[in-house]
Each structure stands twice: as structure tokens, then as C-alpha cells.
Design a protein around this motif. Structure first.
Motif, PDB file in Angstrom:
ATOM      1  N   TYR A 172       0.834  -1.208   0.000  1.00 36.50           N
ATOM      2  CA  TYR A 172       0.000   0.000   0.000  1.00 36.50           C
ATOM      3  C   TYR A 172       0.873   1.265   0.000  1.00 36.50           C
ATOM      4  N   GLY A 173       2.094   1.117   0.516  1.00 39.66           N
ATOM      5  CA  GLY A 173       3.013   2.262   0.565  1.00 39.66           C
ATOM      6  C   GLY A 173       4.444   1.761   0.594  1.00 39.66           C
TER       7      GLY A 173
ATOM      8  N   LEU B 289     -10.215   4.748   0.122  1.00 39.66           N
ATOM      9  CA  LEU B 289     -11.559   4.537  -0.449  1.00 39.66           C
ATOM     10  C   LEU B 289     -12.540   4.316   0.687  1.00 39.66           C
ATOM     11  N   ARG B 290     -13.774   4.762   0.462  1.00 39.23           N
ATOM     12  CA  ARG B 290     -14.854   4.400   1.390  1.00 39.23           C
ATOM     13  C   ARG B 290     -15.753   3.431   0.646  1.00 39.23           C
ATOM     14  N   ILE B 291     -15.935   2.285   1.247  1.00 38.26           N
ATOM     15  CA  ILE B 291     -16.617   1.190   0.554  1.00 38.26           C
ATOM     16  C   ILE B 291     -17.850   0.763   1.351  1.00 38.26           C
TER      17      ILE B 291
ATOM     18  N   SER C 271      -3.286  -3.847   0.805  1.00 40.43           N
ATOM     19  CA  SER C 271      -4.193  -2.764   1.224  1.00 40.43           C
ATOM     20  C   SER C 271      -4.098  -2.686   2.743  1.00 40.43           C
ATOM     21  N   GLN C 272      -4.617  -1.621   3.321  1.00 38.34           N
ATOM     22  CA  GLN C 272      -4.515  -1.458   4.775  1.00 38.34           C
ATOM     23  C   GLN C 272      -5.657  -0.569   5.273  1.00 38.34           C
ATOM     24  N   VAL C 273      -5.866  -0.595   6.562  1.00 39.25           N
ATOM     25  CA  VAL C 273      -6.909   0.246   7.153  1.00 39.25           C
ATOM     26  C   VAL C 273      -6.237   1.341   7.975  1.00 39.25           C
ATOM     27  N   HIS C 274      -6.547   2.604   7.649  1.00 38.59           N
ATOM     28  CA  HIS C 274      -6.022   3.745   8.423  1.00 38.59           C
ATOM     29  C   HIS C 274      -7.202   4.566   8.919  1.00 38.59           C
ATOM     30  N   TYR C 275      -7.536   4.514  10.129  1.00 39.06           N
ATOM     31  CA  TYR C 275      -6.922   3.745  11.199  1.00 39.06           C
ATOM     32  C   TYR C 275      -8.040   3.098  12.017  1.00 39.06           C
ATOM     33  N   ILE C 276      -7.692   2.151  12.819  1.00 38.02           N
ATOM     34  CA  ILE C 276      -8.596   1.732  13.892  1.00 38.02           C
ATOM     35  C   ILE C 276      -8.714   2.958  14.806  1.00 38.02           C
ATOM     36  N   PRO C 277      -9.916   3.433  15.110  1.00 33.48           N
ATOM     37  CA  PRO C 277     -10.005   4.620  15.981  1.00 33.48           C
ATOM     38  C   PRO C 277      -9.214   4.397  17.281  1.00 33.48           C
TER      39      PRO C 277
ATOM     40  N   LEU D 161     -10.706   1.807   3.381  1.00 29.71           N
ATOM     41  CA  LEU D 161      -9.622   0.931   2.920  1.00 29.71           C
ATOM     42  C   LEU D 161      -8.612   1.776   2.138  1.00 29.71           C
ATOM     43  N   SER D 162      -7.322   1.656   2.518  1.00 29.79           N
ATOM     44  CA  SER D 162      -6.263   2.377   1.798  1.00 29.79           C
ATOM     45  C   SER D 162      -5.683   1.452   0.738  1.00 29.79           C
ATOM     46  N   ILE D 163      -5.552   1.970  -0.468  1.00 32.66           N
ATOM     47  CA  ILE D 163      -5.020   1.158  -1.570  1.00 32.66           C
ATOM     48  C   ILE D 163      -3.668   1.725  -1.999  1.00 32.66           C
ATOM     49  N   PRO D 164      -2.891   0.985  -2.798  1.00 37.37           N
ATOM     50  CA  PRO D 164      -1.497   1.388  -3.041  1.00 37.37           C
ATOM     51  C   PRO D 164      -1.321   2.814  -3.573  1.00 37.37           C
ATOM     52  N   LEU D 165      -0.437   3.540  -2.937  1.00 35.60           N
ATOM     53  CA  LEU D 165      -0.063   4.891  -3.378  1.00 35.60           C
ATOM     54  C   LEU D 165       1.372   5.140  -2.942  1.00 35.60           C
ATOM     55  N   PHE D 166       2.284   5.192  -3.918  1.00 39.62           N
ATOM     56  CA  PHE D 166       3.681   5.513  -3.619  1.00 39.62           C
ATOM     57  C   PHE D 166       4.380   5.890  -4.922  1.00 39.62           C
ATOM     58  N   TYR D 167       5.498   6.556  -4.793  1.00 36.56           N
ATOM     59  CA  TYR D 167       6.191   7.138  -5.947  1.00 36.56           C
ATOM     60  C   TYR D 167       6.450   6.117  -7.055  1.00 36.56           C
ATOM     61  N   ASP D 168       6.899   4.933  -6.681  1.00 38.79           N
ATOM     62  CA  ASP D 168       7.294   3.944  -7.691  1.00 38.79           C
ATOM     63  C   ASP D 168       6.128   3.119  -8.245  1.00 38.79           C
ATOM     64  N   LEU D 169       4.912   3.387  -7.817  1.00 41.28           N
ATOM     65  CA  LEU D 169       3.767   2.639  -8.362  1.00 41.28           C
ATOM     66  C   LEU D 169       3.665   2.999  -9.852  1.00 41.28           C
ATOM     67  N   SER D 170       3.796   1.986 -10.702  1.00 38.26           N
ATOM     68  CA  SER D 170       3.795   2.277 -12.151  1.00 38.26           C
ATOM     69  C   SER D 170       2.366   2.431 -12.652  1.00 38.26           C
ATOM     70  N   ASP D 171       2.222   3.027 -13.834  1.00 41.99           N
ATOM     71  CA  ASP D 171       0.885   3.156 -14.433  1.00 41.99           C
ATOM     72  C   ASP D 171       0.251   1.776 -14.591  1.00 41.99           C
ATOM     73  N   GLU D 172       1.050   0.799 -15.004  1.00 45.02           N
ATOM     74  CA  GLU D 172       0.518  -0.556 -15.223  1.00 45.02           C
ATOM     75  C   GLU D 172       0.027  -1.143 -13.901  1.00 45.02           C
ATOM     76  N   GLN D 173       0.834  -0.972 -12.868  1.00 44.16           N
ATOM     77  CA  GLN D 173       0.412  -1.505 -11.560  1.00 44.16           C
ATOM     78  C   GLN D 173      -0.869  -0.812 -11.093  1.00 44.16           C
ATOM     79  N   GLN D 174      -0.942   0.498 -11.327  1.00 44.22           N
ATOM     80  CA  GLN D 174      -2.144   1.216 -10.895  1.00 44.22           C
ATOM     81  C   GLN D 174      -3.369   0.692 -11.645  1.00 44.22           C
ATOM     82  N   GLU D 175      -3.206   0.431 -12.937  1.00 47.24           N
ATOM     83  CA  GLU D 175      -4.353  -0.094 -13.705  1.00 47.24           C
ATOM     84  C   GLU D 175      -4.753  -1.475 -13.177  1.00 47.24           C
ATOM     85  N   GLN D 176      -3.754  -2.238 -12.755  1.00 45.45           N
ATOM     86  CA  GLN D 176      -4.030  -3.563 -12.165  1.00 45.45           C
ATOM     87  C   GLN D 176      -4.883  -3.401 -10.895  1.00 45.45           C
ATOM     88  N   VAL D 177      -4.523  -2.426 -10.074  1.00 42.26           N
ATOM     89  CA  VAL D 177      -5.281  -2.171  -8.839  1.00 42.26           C
ATOM     90  C   VAL D 177      -6.711  -1.734  -9.186  1.00 42.26           C
ATOM     91  N   ILE D 178      -6.824  -0.828 -10.144  1.00 39.26           N
ATOM     92  CA  ILE D 178      -8.147  -0.303 -10.513  1.00 39.26           C
ATOM     93  C   ILE D 178      -9.026  -1.421 -11.066  1.00 39.26           C
TER      94      ILE D 178
END
Ligand SMILES: Cc1ncc(COP(=O)(O)O)c(C=O)c1O
Length: 390
Positions: A4-5, A306-308, A331-337, A365-382
Motif C-alpha cells: 500500500y506504501g 476509499l470508502r466502501i 491494502s490497509q486500514v487507516h486507522y482503527i479509531p 480501505l487504503s489502496i497502493p499509493l507511492f512514488y514507484d507505483l507504475s501506471d501498469e500496476q495502478q491499472e491492475q489495482v483499478i
């Protein structure tokens, strides 16, 4: 597996650490000061004090603001536990002000209510969740009315800006601002944190607290009869003037952090482009929507949340995370209250007292977001999310 990061390290970063290792100074040396100066200049604050972690920064900031026994410290329930723990470390009561359901940041209305009910409040720590600046003019105005100091938790928000264009960290609305340089954050030091301020006496106190409470700069001696011999300063002499800590950061860490810092704008620009693509991809979906879709140009974009509507997708969050994992997506959850943690429950907190935080927690739910995330990887996530959520 796409996490996720994640941090980004290049050869320049490696060389920067090697340079420190070859320099002969490993700690309390020039790399620490150079990093402090670089950040202070960038955010537009007079002073910066680098420490061993964001958590240490919060602890020292709370102490410097006078948080202690008999006082309370107010923060957001949707944050990492460290924001609240700073109050407990200092021996204070912690009080939570619920979030705004849209921004996920501390709601000024809730803060107003909490301030009225807690006349012993000494400091408020608004958290720029996922990098989106809080409504600082409103929070500062409320705090000022009752003489409470503001400490901004900008662990997620290096590079973020307020609506007027001033940078987070400038302390335009706060006595102090803290940052974290943990690897998933905007820039990595391995571990590390910083406090910025425009107040010289706070700066001096932070320098002492970072290093055992020993006098720094030209802090006057409290016991001149020990400090001086015939009116001249004894060359060996130093004083522990208050109970401080060993929260110093090393030059190796600051060498890395400074090299990373030179790339901050590039890092944020890439994160912003990725956020734009995610926003477009998830716009108009029935069962999910981006959190914090407002003011994207102000955010440091630490997380993409994302809010799901898990009821309507007929899948639990755990199942969705598992499905994503089987497709190589973290993916991860930010945060448990924070009030839901057992330790806080034992202190008497009830997560049901913060309904906006509670509702947000059910859906996030937090989904991948980081500098090296490639366009292809992002499309895979989407495409994985679109197929699982439709
Ligand atoms: C909002 C927030 N505050 C404080 C911290 C503490 O920072 P550190 O991990 O550098 O101690 C974190 C770390 O994750 C955080 O997310």
C-alpha cells in the motif's frame, strides 16, 4: 506484491549515507543541522529540531507546550496511536474530538464542544490525515479563545499547503508542527521526526529536551557557583536543567533524509498524478467513493483512501483484502479509531462516543499509493477493485 506504501531509494541517497559514514561524524554533526535548515526554509518556519521519530517529536512538543499532569490534550480519534500517546507520556488526560465525515480531519464543531467540556485543556493536536490539511484557521481561532496551544501532527503532510498557499510546517496556525520520516511517509530517514516552530524559547526547550534536559546554546547556568571559577565558565561544565530524553537522530539518517528531501516535489507530483487517475477511475461507482476528494492540490497525498459500502458488495473488508492479496495487491486500514484500542478502552474510552470516526472506520480501505507505483500496476489495482466491487 504491490504494497500500500513504500519508500523510493536511488543511488544519490545511498551515496549521501556513504558520504556521512566517510565524514567521521556519525551523530550530532553537520548533516542534522543541514537537514533542519533545509526543512525550516522550505516550510517557512524559523526553527526546526530533528529527533529520532515522529513519536519523539510529538512527546517533546507536548512537553514543550506544558502538557502534563492535571491538563488534557485533545486530538483526533482517526490517527496513529502516537498522536494520542504523546498526552499519556506527558501524564495528561487524552480527549478526542470527533472527525468531520467528509475531510476525516478533526471537526472544528466537535473541537468547540470538547474545549467547552475540558477547561483543563493545554494543547490540541489536529492531524492532517492522509496529508489533507485540517481547517487550521477555525481550529486556531477556537484554541486561541481559551488559550490552548496548537501542535499540528503533519506526519502525513510534508509538502502540503493551506488554502492561502503557506506550507504546512510554517506554524502559521500553530505553536509547533511535527513531521515523521518513517519509510512510508513522504520522505524516508529510516526512522526520524522533526518539530518546527517560530518561537525561540520553545526551540531552546526542544533542544534541551531532545538531549537529556542539558543546557544548550547560550542557555544561562542555573547554578553559577558551579558553572564559573573566578567569573570564567568552567570548560567541562554543563547542566541538566530539566528531565529530558535521548531523542537525538543520527547524521546517517539525516544524510539520507536530506537527499530524499531534494526529491520531495517530484515525489508529491507523482503521488498527485496517481491520485488524479484513481479519482477518475472511482468516480461514479455505486459501492465505493474516494475519501477526501476535495482540495487535492493542498494535500501531501500520503494515502489513497476509499470508502466502501461493504454491506452492498456482500463481502466483508477482510474478504476484500484477501481477494486483493490473492491478486498481488496490498491494502490497509487507516486507522482503527484510537479509543477502540484495548489500552484506551481500559482507560474508559468508548469508540461509540465518536460516531463519525466509527462510521468512517467501518468503510475505509487504503489502496497502493507511492512514488514507484507504475501506471501498469495502478491499472491492475483499478481493474481488480472494479471487478470485485461491481
Ligand atoms: C499521524 C501520525 N502521527 C505520528 C506518527 C508517528 O511517527 P513515527 O512512526 O515516526 O514515530 C505516525 C506514524 O505512523 C502517524 O501516522
Amino acid at each position: 506484491m504491490i504494497p500500500y506504501g513504500k519508500h523510493h531509494i536511488d543511488e544519490e541517497d545511498i551515496q549521501a549515507v556513504v558520504d556521512v559514514l566517510r565524514s567521521g561524524v556519525l551523530t550530532q554533526g553537520p548533516a542534522v543541522e543541514a537537514f533542519e535548515r533545509a526543512v525550516a526554509e522550505y516550510v517557512g518556519a524559523k526553527y526546526a529540531v530533528a529527533v529520532s521519530s515522529g513519536t519523539a517529536a510529538l512527546h517533546l512538543a507536548a512537553l514543550a507546550a506544558g502538557v502534563g499532569p492535571g491538563t488534557s490534550l485533545i486530538t483526533s480519534p482517526i490517527t496513529f496511536v502516537a498522536s494520542a500517546n504523546a498526552g499519556l507520556y506527558a501524564g495528561a488526560q487524552v480527549v478526542f474530538a470527533d472527525i468531520d465525515p467528509d475531510t476525516i480531519n478533526m471537526s472544528p464543531e466537535s473541537l468547540k464542544d470538547v474545549l467547552e467540556k475540558n477547561p483543563d485543556a493545554r494543547a490540541v493536536i489536529p492531524v492532517h490525515f492522509a496529508g489533507l490539511p485540517c481547517d487550521m484557521p477555525a481550529i486556531k481561532a477556537l484554541a486561541d479563545q481559551v488559550g490552548v496551544d496548537v501542535i499540528e501532527d503533519a506526519a502525513h503532510a510534508l509538502g502540503a499547503a493551506y488554502p492561502n498557499g503557506q506550507r504546512v510546517g510554517s506554524c502559521a496556525y500553530a505553536l509547533m508542527t511535527i513531521f515523521s520520516f518513517h519509510p512510508v511517509k513522504a520522505i524516508a530517514a529510516g526512522e526520524g521526526g522533526m518539530i518546527t516552530t517560530n518561537d525561540e524559547s520553545i526551540y531552546r526547550k526542544l533542544l534541551r529536551l531532545r538531549s537529556h534536559g542539558i543546557n544548550k546554546l547560550d542557555d544561562p547556568s542555573q547554578l553559577p557557583e558551579q558553572a564559573l571559577s573566578e567569573g570564567v565558565q568552567n570548560p567541562w561544565y554543563y547542566e541538566m536543567q530539566e528531565l529530558g530524553f535521548h531523542y537525538r537522530i543520527t547524521d546517517m539518517q539525516c544524510g539520507l533524509a536530506r537527499s530524499q528531501f531534494k526529491k520531495l516535489e517530484k515525489f508529491i507530483a507523482r503521488r498527485r498524478a496517481l491520485v488524479k487517475r484513481y479519482d477518475e477511475a472511482f468516480a461514479g461507482m455505486r459501492n465505493c467513493s474516494p475519501a477526501q476528494a476535495m482540495d487535492r492540490d493542498q494535500s501531501g497525498h500520503h494515502l489513497y483512501v476509499l470508502r466502501i459500502d461493504f454491506d452492498s458488495i456482500k463481502m466483508s473488508r477482510g474478504q476484500l483484502m484477501q481477494e486483493l492479496k490473492s491478486r498481488g495487491i496490498g491494502s490497509q486500514v487507516h486507522y482503527i479509531p484510537v479509543p477502540a484500542h484495548p489500552y484506551y478502552r481500559r482507560l474508559g474510552f468508548n469508540p461509540g462516543d465518536y460516531p463519525n470516526a466509527q462510521k468512517y472506520y467501518q468503510e475505509t480501505l487504503s489502496i497502493p499509493l507511492f512514488y514507484d507505483l507504475s501506471d501498469e500496476q495502478q491499472e491492475q489495482v483499478i481493474s481488480a477493485l472494479k471487478s470485485l466491487l461491481s
